[in-house]
Scaffold this active site. Structure first.
Site, mmCIF file in Angstrom:
data_model
loop_
_atom_site.group_PDB
_atom_site.id
_atom_site.type_symbol
_atom_site.label_atom_id
_atom_site.label_comp_id
_atom_site.label_asym_id
_atom_site.label_seq_id
_atom_site.Cartn_x
_atom_site.Cartn_y
_atom_site.Cartn_z
ATOM 1 N N GLY A 271 -10.458 -3.555 9.755
ATOM 2 C CA GLY A 271 -9.063 -4.295 8.573
ATOM 3 C C GLY A 271 -8.306 -2.224 8.383
ATOM 4 O O GLY A 271 -8.550 -1.115 7.689
ATOM 5 N N ASP A 272 -7.071 -2.377 7.956
ATOM 6 C CA ASP A 272 -6.552 -1.011 7.415
ATOM 7 C C ASP A 272 -6.077 0.058 8.888
ATOM 8 O O ASP A 272 -6.796 1.577 8.613
ATOM 9 C CB ASP A 272 -6.647 -0.462 6.737
ATOM 10 C CG ASP A 272 -6.304 -1.634 5.252
ATOM 11 O OD1 ASP A 272 -5.482 -2.466 5.166
ATOM 12 O OD2 ASP A 272 -7.774 -1.772 4.392
ATOM 13 N N GLY B 85 -4.650 1.171 11.176
ATOM 14 C CA GLY B 85 -3.173 1.769 11.371
ATOM 15 C C GLY B 85 -2.683 0.631 12.594
ATOM 16 O O GLY B 85 -2.191 1.299 13.881
ATOM 17 N N LYS B 86 -3.152 -0.589 12.493
ATOM 18 C CA LYS B 86 -2.177 -1.652 14.107
ATOM 19 C C LYS B 86 -0.851 -1.060 14.053
ATOM 20 O O LYS B 86 -0.722 -1.484 15.309
ATOM 21 C CB LYS B 86 -3.106 -2.896 14.142
ATOM 22 C CG LYS B 86 -4.607 -2.820 14.065
ATOM 23 C CD LYS B 86 -5.108 -4.427 13.620
ATOM 24 C CE LYS B 86 -4.730 -4.908 12.399
ATOM 25 N NZ LYS B 86 -5.940 -3.796 11.447
ATOM 26 N N GLY B 87 -0.357 -1.417 12.918
ATOM 27 C CA GLY B 87 1.433 -1.409 13.143
ATOM 28 C C GLY B 87 1.931 -0.480 14.239
ATOM 29 O O GLY B 87 2.818 -0.637 14.595
ATOM 30 N N ALA C 222 -2.496 -10.113 5.596
ATOM 31 C CA ALA C 222 -1.830 -9.201 6.155
ATOM 32 C C ALA C 222 -0.795 -8.212 6.040
ATOM 33 O O ALA C 222 0.173 -7.705 6.666
ATOM 34 C CB ALA C 222 -1.651 -9.458 7.419
ATOM 35 N N GLY C 223 -0.841 -6.777 4.761
ATOM 36 C CA GLY C 223 0.238 -6.741 4.640
ATOM 37 C C GLY C 223 0.722 -5.062 5.700
ATOM 38 O O GLY C 223 -0.825 -4.742 5.875
ATOM 39 N N HIS C 224 1.515 -4.907 5.733
ATOM 40 C CA HIS C 224 2.029 -4.477 7.028
ATOM 41 C C HIS C 224 3.105 -3.785 6.424
ATOM 42 O O HIS C 224 4.405 -4.431 6.280
ATOM 43 C CB HIS C 224 1.919 -4.616 8.513
ATOM 44 C CG HIS C 224 2.633 -6.058 8.755
ATOM 45 N ND1 HIS C 224 1.820 -7.297 8.367
ATOM 46 C CD2 HIS C 224 3.683 -6.493 9.167
ATOM 47 C CE1 HIS C 224 3.146 -8.350 9.054
ATOM 48 N NE2 HIS C 224 3.785 -7.303 9.496
ATOM 49 N N THR D 59 -7.632 -11.535 -0.423
ATOM 50 C CA THR D 59 -6.380 -11.438 -1.117
ATOM 51 C C THR D 59 -6.173 -12.332 -1.859
ATOM 52 O O THR D 59 -5.089 -12.282 -2.251
ATOM 53 C CB THR D 59 -4.966 -11.475 0.197
ATOM 54 O OG1 THR D 59 -5.549 -12.247 0.244
ATOM 55 C CG2 THR D 59 -6.077 -10.126 1.307
ATOM 56 N N GLN E 122 -6.262 -7.689 10.453
ATOM 57 C CA GLN E 122 -7.902 -7.118 10.372
ATOM 58 C C GLN E 122 -7.990 -6.597 11.158
ATOM 59 O O GLN E 122 -8.142 -6.126 12.141
ATOM 60 C CB GLN E 122 -8.773 -8.500 9.442
ATOM 61 C CG GLN E 122 -7.602 -9.370 8.094
ATOM 62 C CD GLN E 122 -6.744 -10.210 8.273
ATOM 63 O OE1 GLN E 122 -6.670 -11.308 9.072
ATOM 64 N NE2 GLN E 122 -5.171 -10.498 7.842
ATOM 65 N N THR F 207 -2.109 -0.137 -1.493
ATOM 66 C CA THR F 207 -0.941 0.050 -1.459
ATOM 67 C C THR F 207 -0.660 -0.900 -2.934
ATOM 68 O O THR F 207 0.404 -0.400 -3.664
ATOM 69 C CB THR F 207 -0.282 -0.777 -0.377
ATOM 70 O OG1 THR F 207 -1.422 -1.959 -0.537
ATOM 71 C CG2 THR F 207 -0.078 0.616 0.691
ATOM 72 N N GLY G 69 -3.365 8.757 17.609
ATOM 73 C CA GLY G 69 -2.708 8.951 16.112
ATOM 74 C C GLY G 69 -2.853 10.430 15.329
ATOM 75 O O GLY G 69 -3.803 10.769 15.548
HETATM 76 P P1 IMP Z 1 -9.274 -13.097 2.753
HETATM 77 O O1 IMP Z 1 -8.785 -12.739 3.817
HETATM 78 O O2 IMP Z 1 -7.882 -13.448 1.523
HETATM 79 O O3 IMP Z 1 -9.449 -14.574 2.399
HETATM 80 O O4 IMP Z 1 -10.456 -11.265 2.294
HETATM 81 C C1 IMP Z 1 -11.580 -11.551 3.019
HETATM 82 C C2 IMP Z 1 -11.916 -9.934 3.029
HETATM 83 O O5 IMP Z 1 -11.300 -9.668 4.365
HETATM 84 C C3 IMP Z 1 -11.817 -9.193 1.698
HETATM 85 O O6 IMP Z 1 -12.535 -8.468 1.666
HETATM 86 C C4 IMP Z 1 -10.678 -8.772 2.254
HETATM 87 O O7 IMP Z 1 -10.651 -7.506 1.174
HETATM 88 C C5 IMP Z 1 -10.403 -8.221 3.464
HETATM 89 N N1 IMP Z 1 -9.060 -8.512 4.567
HETATM 90 C C6 IMP Z 1 -8.067 -9.393 4.296
HETATM 91 N N2 IMP Z 1 -6.873 -8.783 4.726
HETATM 92 C C7 IMP Z 1 -7.326 -7.225 4.901
HETATM 93 C C8 IMP Z 1 -6.589 -6.752 5.652
HETATM 94 O O8 IMP Z 1 -5.392 -6.595 6.045
HETATM 95 N N3 IMP Z 1 -6.937 -5.509 5.789
HETATM 96 C C9 IMP Z 1 -7.955 -5.223 5.569
HETATM 97 N N4 IMP Z 1 -8.795 -5.647 4.511
HETATM 98 C C10 IMP Z 1 -8.639 -7.431 4.745
#
Ligand code: IMP
Length: 451
Positions: free
Chosen positions: A11-12, A14-16, A38-40, A125, A223, A318, A435
């Site tokens: 995850g993270d 830089g897909k956005g 999925a904060g973006h 999260t 993710q 963030t 990028g």
């Molecule tokens: P959940 O998706 O909230 O159940 O979290 C499960 C795992 O996925 C945790 O380790 C989170 O930190 C990770 N995770 C969930 N969403 C993201 C994301 O958008 N970026 C990076 N890690 C994520």
């Protein structure tokens, strides 16, 4: 045609930015898994929008679809829509009737279970993602379509809520409130159902019709591969499938349709990770996250490198400001991702972050039980026993990256191109985009699959 965007690490990646880059040419942007975890950040003109659920394309005038593979918190959905409306935007967002609803009790249980798990906690999260997918698999979930049908909604709530209340109170010993009350939930979610009227779709049929009409569809993964529930580092994973197979199941389009299009793997030029668990290519460490971390026993050079990459890459949470763990690129992890999703192209981000280092390394392979292996072992415990076999590249200078982006691939410093070409070779897919900075224009576009 479809273009699927998949994160190839944790995850993270830089897909956005990649969604943004190719998004101009598409008509519909679909999320196929996950929810408001999925904060973006979307930068559009002078404005910055922070979203966690609505697909970023919706801000740019595309149709945004939350596919059936998503878990949807209506509270977040309407909060985000209202916030956008206040800023003069009226995005066209559709929600699959087959998508599951994140209920208030799911959020509560996510928090309680994480606390109870201690060492096995995934560091979620706490948005209720896992508990909602659990109920989906347990056939006790509530779907978006159920919110439109009050009798079904009540029937479903009457079955499931007492179970959730008993779980919270009797297993975890936690007092419950209106978030576990059938009557109160019924009223709130019936109202959400009314508000959803006109927004819901039969996702697969809707998308197939749009494709038949000649529209371009982007399937936007959230993710990344290594936190995929099937292919990731279980149990430190999310509860859905960010890999390309999830794009079919989570949208209602067949694998032949998705496979007929492009699948772009997004790679960050190094590795970062939040939370605990193994990380074979880690540099230095972060107290409280790196298992067995002892700053005194770690070479100073490694710590300096880690700090440099962390600072240059802005690798701090963030919301929390918490430093993320960083490391060299883990190529076995990427081979695993490329195979799992069948990448047809790569987008490599943050190449500029590594600029100025005398040498850049990658974890080319692992050493496990005295043997060399090129891909990840299936269990996380065995992954933790892997030692990275490093390969060294000569570093590249820091240059005017905006100029490089304007001039194109040939303007990328030669040693950085060698790094990219190594990745193409190892992953069996060409680089489509690179990028080189955070701005929208700071991307070297080699290939636009939609042109
Ligand atoms: P959940 O998706 O909230 O159940 O979290 C499960 C795992 O996925 C945790 O380790 C989170 O930190 C990770 N995770 C969930 N969403 C993201 C994301 O958008 N970026 C990076 N890690 C994520």
């Amino acid at each position: 045609m479809t273009v699927t965007i998949v994160g190839s690490q944790l995850g993270d990646e830089g897909k956005g930015g990649v969604v943004d880059l190719y998004g101009d040419a598409v008509d519909v942007v679909v999320r196929y898994q996950g929810g408001d975890n999925a904060g973006h950040t979307v930068v559009h003109g002078e404005e910055t929008y922070k979203l966690s659920l609505i697909p970023s394309g919706a801000v740019r005038g595309k149709v945004g679809v939350l596919g059936n593979g998503c878990v949807v918190n209506p509270e977040t959905l309407f909060e985000e829509l209202d916030a956008l409306a206040e800023r003069g935007l009226d995005p066209d967002v559709r929600v699959a009737e087959r998508a599951h609803v994140i209920m208030p009790y799911h959020r509560v249980l996510d928090g309680i279970e994480e606390d109870a798990k201690e060492g096995l906690a995934a560091g979620t999260t706490k948005r209720g993602i896992g508990p909602t997918y659990e109920d989906k698999a347990g056939r006790r979930g509530i779907r978006i379509g159920d919110l439109l049908d009050p009798d079904t909604l009540r029937e479903r709530l009457e079955y499931v809520v007492p179970q959730k209340r008993a779980l919270a109170e009797e297993v975890f010993g936690v007092e419950t409130d209106e978030r576990f009350d059938v009557g109160s939930l019924y009223e709130t979610y019936r109202e959400y159902g009314e508000r959803l009227e006109g927004m819901t779709v039969d996702c697969g049929t809707y998308l197939a019709d749009r494709i038949d009409d000649g529209d371009e569809v982007m399937l936007e993964g959230a993710q990344g591969t290594s936190i995929d529930i099937d292919h990731g580092i279980y149990p430190y994973v999310t509860s859905s499938n960010p890999t390309a197979g999830g794009a079919c199941v989570g949208s209602g389009l067949g694998p032949t349709v998705v496979g007929d299009g492009e699948v772009i793997g997004v790679v960050k030029a190094y590795l970062s990770r939040v939370g605990t668990g193994p990380l074979p290519t880690e540099l230095g460490g972060v107290k409280g996250q790196t298992p067995g971390y002892d700053p005194a026993g770690t070479p100073a050079e490694q710590e300096e490198l880690a700090t440099y990459i962390r600072d240059e890459g802005g690798e701090y949470g963030t919301v929390t400001g918490r430093p993320r763990r960083v490391g060299w690129l883990d190529v076995p992890m990427l081979r695993h991702a490329a195979r799992t999703s069948g990448f047809t192209g790569l987008a490599v981000n943050h190449l500029d972050v590594l600029a100025g280092l005398p040498e850049v390394r990658v974890g080319h392979a692992y050493e496990l039980d005295g043997e060399r292996r090129l891909t990840m072992p299936p269990t996380t415990e065995r992954w933790g026993e892997c030692e990275a076999v490093l390969r060294t590249f000569e570093g590249w200078p820091d240059v005017d990256w905006a100029e490089v982006a304007a001039e194109g691939y040939g303007a990328i410093p030669e040693n950085a191109r060698a790094y990219l070409e190594y990745l193409e070779e190892e992953l069996g897919a060409p680089v489509y985009a690179v990028g080189v900075g955070p701005g929208r224009d700071e991307t070297v576009v080699v290939e636009n699959p939609l042109e």
